[in-house]
Scaffold this motif. Structure first.
Motif, PDB file in Angstrom:
ATOM      1  N   ALA A   1      -2.215   6.730   6.187  1.00 46.83           N
ATOM      2  CA  ALA A   1      -1.713   5.146   6.186  1.00 46.83           C
ATOM      3  C   ALA A   1      -2.225   4.480   7.277  1.00 46.83           C
ATOM      4  CB  ALA A   1      -0.335   5.238   6.078  1.00 46.83           C
ATOM      5  N   GLU A   2      -2.916   3.198   6.890  1.00 47.79           N
ATOM      6  CA  GLU A   2      -3.179   2.373   8.126  1.00 47.79           C
ATOM      7  C   GLU A   2      -1.958   1.780   8.878  1.00 47.79           C
ATOM      8  OE1 GLU A   2      -5.462  -1.716   8.319  1.00 47.79           O
ATOM      9  OE2 GLU A   2      -6.375  -0.056   6.672  1.00 47.79           O
ATOM     10  N   ASP A   3      -1.242   1.560   8.228  1.00 52.03           N
ATOM     11  CA  ASP A   3       0.380   1.227   8.461  1.00 52.03           C
ATOM     12  C   ASP A   3       1.525   1.968   7.933  1.00 52.03           C
ATOM     13  OD1 ASP A   3       2.791   0.192   9.299  1.00 52.03           O
ATOM     14  OD2 ASP A   3       2.740  -1.713   8.467  1.00 52.03           O
ATOM     15  N   PRO A   4       1.943   3.238   8.581  1.00 51.51           N
ATOM     16  CA  PRO A   4       2.891   4.146   7.923  1.00 51.51           C
ATOM     17  C   PRO A   4       4.211   3.510   7.521  1.00 51.51           C
ATOM     18  CG  PRO A   4       2.466   4.985  10.214  1.00 51.51           C
ATOM     19  CD  PRO A   4       1.736   3.534   9.855  1.00 51.51           C
ATOM     20  N   GLU A   5       4.756   2.576   8.191  1.00 49.92           N
ATOM     21  CA  GLU A   5       5.912   1.926   8.265  1.00 49.92           C
ATOM     22  C   GLU A   5       6.320   2.097   6.548  1.00 49.92           C
ATOM     23  OE1 GLU A   5       7.473   0.001  10.758  1.00 49.92           O
ATOM     24  OE2 GLU A   5       9.359  -0.450   9.701  1.00 49.92           O
ATOM     25  N   GLY A   6       7.634   2.614   6.566  1.00 50.29           N
ATOM     26  CA  GLY A   6       8.368   2.898   5.361  1.00 50.29           C
ATOM     27  C   GLY A   6       8.040   3.953   4.667  1.00 50.29           C
ATOM     28  N   TYR A   7       6.971   4.801   4.804  1.00 48.53           N
ATOM     29  CA  TYR A   7       6.513   5.832   4.082  1.00 48.53           C
ATOM     30  C   TYR A   7       7.397   7.031   4.565  1.00 48.53           C
ATOM     31  CZ  TYR A   7       2.798   3.118   1.874  1.00 48.53           C
ATOM     32  OH  TYR A   7       2.017   2.223   1.122  1.00 48.53           O
TER      33      TYR A   7
ATOM     34  N   PRO B   1      -7.787   9.065  -0.950  1.00 45.83           N
ATOM     35  CA  PRO B   1      -7.593   7.513  -0.039  1.00 45.83           C
ATOM     36  C   PRO B   1      -6.548   6.706  -0.231  1.00 45.83           C
ATOM     37  CG  PRO B   1      -9.635   7.918  -1.594  1.00 45.83           C
ATOM     38  CD  PRO B   1      -8.686   9.216  -2.007  1.00 45.83           C
ATOM     39  N   GLU B   2      -6.140   5.971   0.813  1.00 45.64           N
ATOM     40  CA  GLU B   2      -5.134   5.172   0.885  1.00 45.64           C
ATOM     41  C   GLU B   2      -5.121   4.234  -0.469  1.00 45.64           C
ATOM     42  OE1 GLU B   2      -3.938   3.230   4.386  1.00 45.64           O
ATOM     43  OE2 GLU B   2      -1.820   2.655   3.518  1.00 45.64           O
ATOM     44  N   ASP B   3      -6.162   3.702  -1.002  1.00 41.91           N
ATOM     45  CA  ASP B   3      -6.292   2.783  -1.932  1.00 41.91           C
ATOM     46  C   ASP B   3      -6.049   3.274  -3.286  1.00 41.91           C
ATOM     47  OD1 ASP B   3      -8.756   3.838  -2.631  1.00 41.91           O
ATOM     48  OD2 ASP B   3     -10.030   1.903  -2.014  1.00 41.91           O
ATOM     49  N   GLU B   4      -6.064   4.609  -3.343  1.00 42.18           N
ATOM     50  CA  GLU B   4      -5.914   5.087  -4.588  1.00 42.18           C
ATOM     51  C   GLU B   4      -4.122   5.536  -4.662  1.00 42.18           C
ATOM     52  OE1 GLU B   4      -7.791   8.971  -5.641  1.00 42.18           O
ATOM     53  OE2 GLU B   4      -6.722   9.198  -7.199  1.00 42.18           O
ATOM     54  N   VAL B   5      -3.509   5.501  -3.708  1.00 42.16           N
ATOM     55  CA  VAL B   5      -2.091   5.923  -3.941  1.00 42.16           C
ATOM     56  C   VAL B   5      -1.335   4.390  -3.640  1.00 42.16           C
ATOM     57  CG1 VAL B   5      -2.444   8.392  -3.541  1.00 42.16           C
ATOM     58  CG2 VAL B   5      -2.091   6.690  -1.443  1.00 42.16           C
ATOM     59  N   LEU B   6      -1.872   3.294  -3.405  1.00 41.64           N
ATOM     60  CA  LEU B   6      -1.158   2.287  -3.360  1.00 41.64           C
ATOM     61  C   LEU B   6      -0.046   1.859  -4.239  1.00 41.64           C
ATOM     62  CD1 LEU B   6      -1.371  -0.617  -1.721  1.00 41.64           C
ATOM     63  CD2 LEU B   6      -2.624  -1.526  -3.728  1.00 41.64           C
ATOM     64  N   GLY B   7       1.154   1.689  -3.566  1.00 44.76           N
ATOM     65  CA  GLY B   7       2.508   1.543  -4.178  1.00 44.76           C
ATOM     66  C   GLY B   7       2.887   0.088  -4.375  1.00 44.76           C
ATOM     67  N   ILE B   8       3.053  -0.278  -5.616  1.00 41.83           N
ATOM     68  CA  ILE B   8       3.421  -1.745  -5.865  1.00 41.83           C
ATOM     69  C   ILE B   8       4.863  -2.208  -5.733  1.00 41.83           C
ATOM     70  CG2 ILE B   8       2.960  -3.873  -7.249  1.00 41.83           C
ATOM     71  CD1 ILE B   8       0.241  -2.042  -7.892  1.00 41.83           C
ATOM     72  N   ASN B   9       5.111  -2.993  -4.811  1.00 41.37           N
ATOM     73  CA  ASN B   9       6.440  -3.384  -4.758  1.00 41.37           C
ATOM     74  C   ASN B   9       6.697  -5.176  -4.790  1.00 41.37           C
ATOM     75  OD1 ASN B   9       7.610  -0.838  -4.144  1.00 41.37           O
ATOM     76  ND2 ASN B   9       6.530  -0.886  -2.291  1.00 41.37           N
ATOM     77  N   SER B  10       5.539  -5.484  -4.482  1.00 36.31           N
ATOM     78  CA  SER B  10       5.587  -7.173  -4.369  1.00 36.31           C
ATOM     79  C   SER B  10       4.263  -7.583  -5.066  1.00 36.31           C
ATOM     80  CB  SER B  10       5.379  -7.491  -3.114  1.00 36.31           C
ATOM     81  OG  SER B  10       4.145  -7.152  -2.561  1.00 36.31           O
TER      82      SER B  10
ATOM     83  N   THR C   1      12.694  10.587  13.432  1.00 37.87           N
ATOM     84  CA  THR C   1      12.570  10.628  14.894  1.00 37.87           C
ATOM     85  C   THR C   1      11.436   9.701  15.529  1.00 37.87           C
ATOM     86  OG1 THR C   1      11.271  12.521  15.464  1.00 37.87           O
ATOM     87  CG2 THR C   1      13.767  12.719  15.196  1.00 37.87           C
ATOM     88  N   ASP C   2      11.585   9.073  16.782  1.00 38.26           N
ATOM     89  CA  ASP C   2      10.277   8.463  17.027  1.00 38.26           C
ATOM     90  C   ASP C   2       9.023   9.227  17.108  1.00 38.26           C
ATOM     91  OD1 ASP C   2      11.574   6.274  17.500  1.00 38.26           O
ATOM     92  OD2 ASP C   2      11.858   6.398  19.350  1.00 38.26           O
ATOM     93  N   GLU C   3       9.171  10.554  17.341  1.00 41.65           N
ATOM     94  CA  GLU C   3       8.048  11.367  17.310  1.00 41.65           C
ATOM     95  C   GLU C   3       7.452  11.608  15.704  1.00 41.65           C
ATOM     96  OE1 GLU C   3       6.845  15.990  18.465  1.00 41.65           O
ATOM     97  OE2 GLU C   3       8.746  15.200  19.040  1.00 41.65           O
ATOM     98  N   GLU C   4       8.350  11.677  14.963  1.00 40.22           N
ATOM     99  CA  GLU C   4       7.999  11.906  13.518  1.00 40.22           C
ATOM    100  C   GLU C   4       7.246  10.507  12.966  1.00 40.22           C
ATOM    101  OE1 GLU C   4      11.315  15.480  12.109  1.00 40.22           O
ATOM    102  OE2 GLU C   4      11.845  13.252  12.109  1.00 40.22           O
ATOM    103  N   LYS C   5       8.107   9.659  13.618  1.00 42.93           N
ATOM    104  CA  LYS C   5       7.368   8.245  13.027  1.00 42.93           C
ATOM    105  C   LYS C   5       5.790   7.960  13.563  1.00 42.93           C
ATOM    106  CE  LYS C   5      11.431   5.458  12.465  1.00 42.93           C
ATOM    107  NZ  LYS C   5      12.791   4.942  13.218  1.00 42.93           N
ATOM    108  N   SER C   6       5.543   8.905  14.695  1.00 42.82           N
ATOM    109  CA  SER C   6       4.126   8.833  15.154  1.00 42.82           C
ATOM    110  C   SER C   6       2.966   9.131  13.933  1.00 42.82           C
ATOM    111  CB  SER C   6       3.996   9.341  16.583  1.00 42.82           C
ATOM    112  OG  SER C   6       4.148  10.668  16.510  1.00 42.82           O
ATOM    113  N   VAL C   7       3.613  10.224  13.224  1.00 42.36           N
ATOM    114  CA  VAL C   7       2.619  10.693  12.042  1.00 42.36           C
ATOM    115  C   VAL C   7       2.033   9.780  11.114  1.00 42.36           C
ATOM    116  CG1 VAL C   7       2.597  12.476  10.244  1.00 42.36           C
ATOM    117  CG2 VAL C   7       3.835  13.096  12.364  1.00 42.36           C
ATOM    118  N   THR C   8       0.824   9.726  10.916  1.00 36.95           N
ATOM    119  CA  THR C   8       0.239   8.810  10.007  1.00 36.95           C
ATOM    120  C   THR C   8      -0.001   9.374   8.641  1.00 36.95           C
ATOM    121  OG1 THR C   8      -1.808   9.359  10.981  1.00 36.95           O
ATOM    122  CG2 THR C   8      -0.697   7.445  11.671  1.00 36.95           C
ATOM    123  N   LEU C   9       0.012  10.825   8.543  1.00 32.92           N
ATOM    124  CA  LEU C   9      -0.282  11.184   7.149  1.00 32.92           C
ATOM    125  C   LEU C   9       1.044  11.216   6.381  1.00 32.92           C
ATOM    126  CD1 LEU C   9      -1.898  13.041   5.182  1.00 32.92           C
ATOM    127  CD2 LEU C   9      -0.960  14.967   6.554  1.00 32.92           C
TER     128      LEU C   9
END
Ligand code: UD1
Ligand code: CA
Length: 450
Positions: free
Chosen positions: A137-143, A223-232, A164-172
């Protein structure tokens, strides 16, 4: 690989409040098809034969979409949204013995998944018990974050709110798509609790439980664009962008020239032949088939139309449902064709409306011709024979028939049938008075002076 004993469960119970819409989120459209339709199509194309959706209460539109799908998909209703694991458990009856060999869980709001990825997920189950589709994820926030061991095994998925903060640093991150061996899924889901930040039964917790039980849990990536989730609506437009680019590429790979691909908009079902040229700013609605060697000039809009080889459309042509354009025919600027046959080689070049009509082969329809097909209540047919010539600015009041090879004088209003090879003129007769204008000017000038 045949996926005969694979069941796909599509989660679609959420209303999607962030869409700010009256219709359920999964009914919003991308390239002319609902998000749910895209997921159903990917399931079909992957060769997965069993499919069921988990929907919310009062989602009649979603039920209809499932029932009208070419291979109707079953559905169960999740009355209360208690989380993704709880949602999958609504399919409990299907998951009880004999369970399908493989179960894939998909989200109705993740519509860009390809059949290829779904097959990879199912195939992963030949050497693992659970497969999770991850992405960087380019921006993993929320995943949910995928927590791996040193040797790459998937240990657990941690939801953002619980990390945790450490877990939040994971981008996969977790795309939401998961595959389970059917023999284990029910036991795993029933072991999931709801002691977490949101108080929900998380499907993602099934992974940590599986790992603790010695089952093999692995990650496949996309790739991220294949799994794009739509909320808005913003994300809906991002998905449309990705999908349009795929469709443009597909058209070019199949032998069409797109002069400015970014300005051409396709429908999911658009079919283009070889050596088709599409100029800038063309929009394809649903149900369009274009034959070989067709030219579509700038600013044309087509839906429900079938166009034979070598036809030329536009600029500014509008084809509406039921338009059938024959080989080599021409439909020019500001011409609208609805539910009509334009037979081969016919020309309808300028400023014309043809509706509920047949235009015979090689006929020539002059500028400004209108088929008057509607009396405010009913629609009527116009038949124009092969090789007929309709003079400019004529109104053909249907039902009416113009015979083969007939001529209609310009400016006519034609209300009765015209025989083959005849001339029909239906307009006020011209009269001329020699010298009238000069006399009028002289008379008027005198009055003004006086
Ligand atoms: C979920 C995943 C997260 C992942 C993310 C990807 C869980 C717990 N979390 O989070 O790891 O990174 O998706 O987008 O699974 N749904 C139901 N019934 C429910 C709850 C959800 O049908 O009770 C459906 C929703 O309509 C939606 C999908 O499941 O289609 C995902 O639910 P959502 O609440 O959006 O999960 P996220 O918090 O985004
Ligand atoms: Ca989501």
């Amino acid at each position: 690989m045949a996926q005969a004993d694979t069941l796909a469960i599509i989660l679609a119970a959420g209303m999607g409040t962030r869409m700010k819409s009256e219709s359920p989120k999964v009914m919003h459209r991308l390239a002319g098809r609902s998000m749910l339709g895209h997921v159903l199509a990917a399931v079909d194309e992957a060769g997965i034969e069993q499919c069921m959706a988990v929907i919310g209460p009062d989602m009649a539109g979603v039920e209809a979409e499932l029932d009208n799908w070419p291979r109707p998909a079953a559905h169960v209703v999740q009355a209360e949204r208690l989380g993704t694991a709880h949602a999958v458990l609504q399919a409990r009856e299907r998951l009880m013995g004999p369970a399908p060999d493989r179960v894939l869980v998909l989200y109705g709001d993740t519509p860009l998944l390809t059949p290829h990825t779904l097959r990879r997920m199912a195939e992963g189950l030949t050497h693992a018990d659970c497969v999770v589709l991850g992405f960087e994820a380019e921006d993993p926030e929320g995943y949910g974050r995928l927590l791996l061991s040193e040797d790459g095994a998937l240990l657990a998925i941690r939801e953002h709110a619980d990390a945790t903060d450490e877990e939040k640093s994971v981008t996969l991150c977790n795309s939401g798509v998961m595959a389970f061996r059917g023999a284990h899924i029910l036991d795993l889901l029933e072991a999931v609790g709801n002691e977490n930040a949101k108080g929900e039964y998380y499907l993602t917790d099934a992974i940590e439980i599986a790992h603790a039980r010695g089952l093999r849990t692995i990650v496949e990536t996309a790739p991220e664009d294949e799994v794009l989730g739509i909320n808005s609506r913003m994300q809906l437009s991002e998905a449309e962008y990705v999908l349009q680019n795929r469709l443009r590429l597909k058209a070019m790979e199949a032998g069409a020239t797109l002069i400015d691909p970014d300005s051409v908009f396709f429908c999911h079902d658009t079919v283009l032949g070889r050596d088709v040229t599409v100029e800038p700013n063309v929009v394809f609605g649903p149900g369009v088939r274009i034959g070989d060697g067709v030219q579509i000039k700038a600013f044309s809009h087509l839906e429900g139309a079938d166009v034979e080889d070598g036809a030329v459309l536009g600029p500014f042509a509008r084809l509406r449902p039921g338009a059938h354009i024959g080989a080599g025919a021409k439909v020019g600027n500001f011409v609208e064709i609805k539910k009509s046959e334009i037979e081969s080689g016919a020309k309808v070049n300028h400023l014309t409306y043809i509706g509920d009509a047949v235009v015979g082969a090689g006929a020539n329809i002059g500028a400004g011709t209108i088929t008057c097909n509607y009396d405010g209540f009913n629609k009527y047919q116009t038949r124009i024979g092969a090789g007929a010539f309709i003079g400019s600015n004529s109104a053909l009041v249907a039902p009416v028939s113009i015979g083969d090879g007939a001529y209609v004088g310009s400016g006519s209003v034609i209300t009765r049938d015209v025989e083959a090879d005849a001339l029909a003129v239906g307009r006020g007769r011209q009269m001329s008075k020699a010298g009238w204008a000069a006399a009028f000017r002289a008379r008027s000038g005198r009055k003004q002076a006086g």
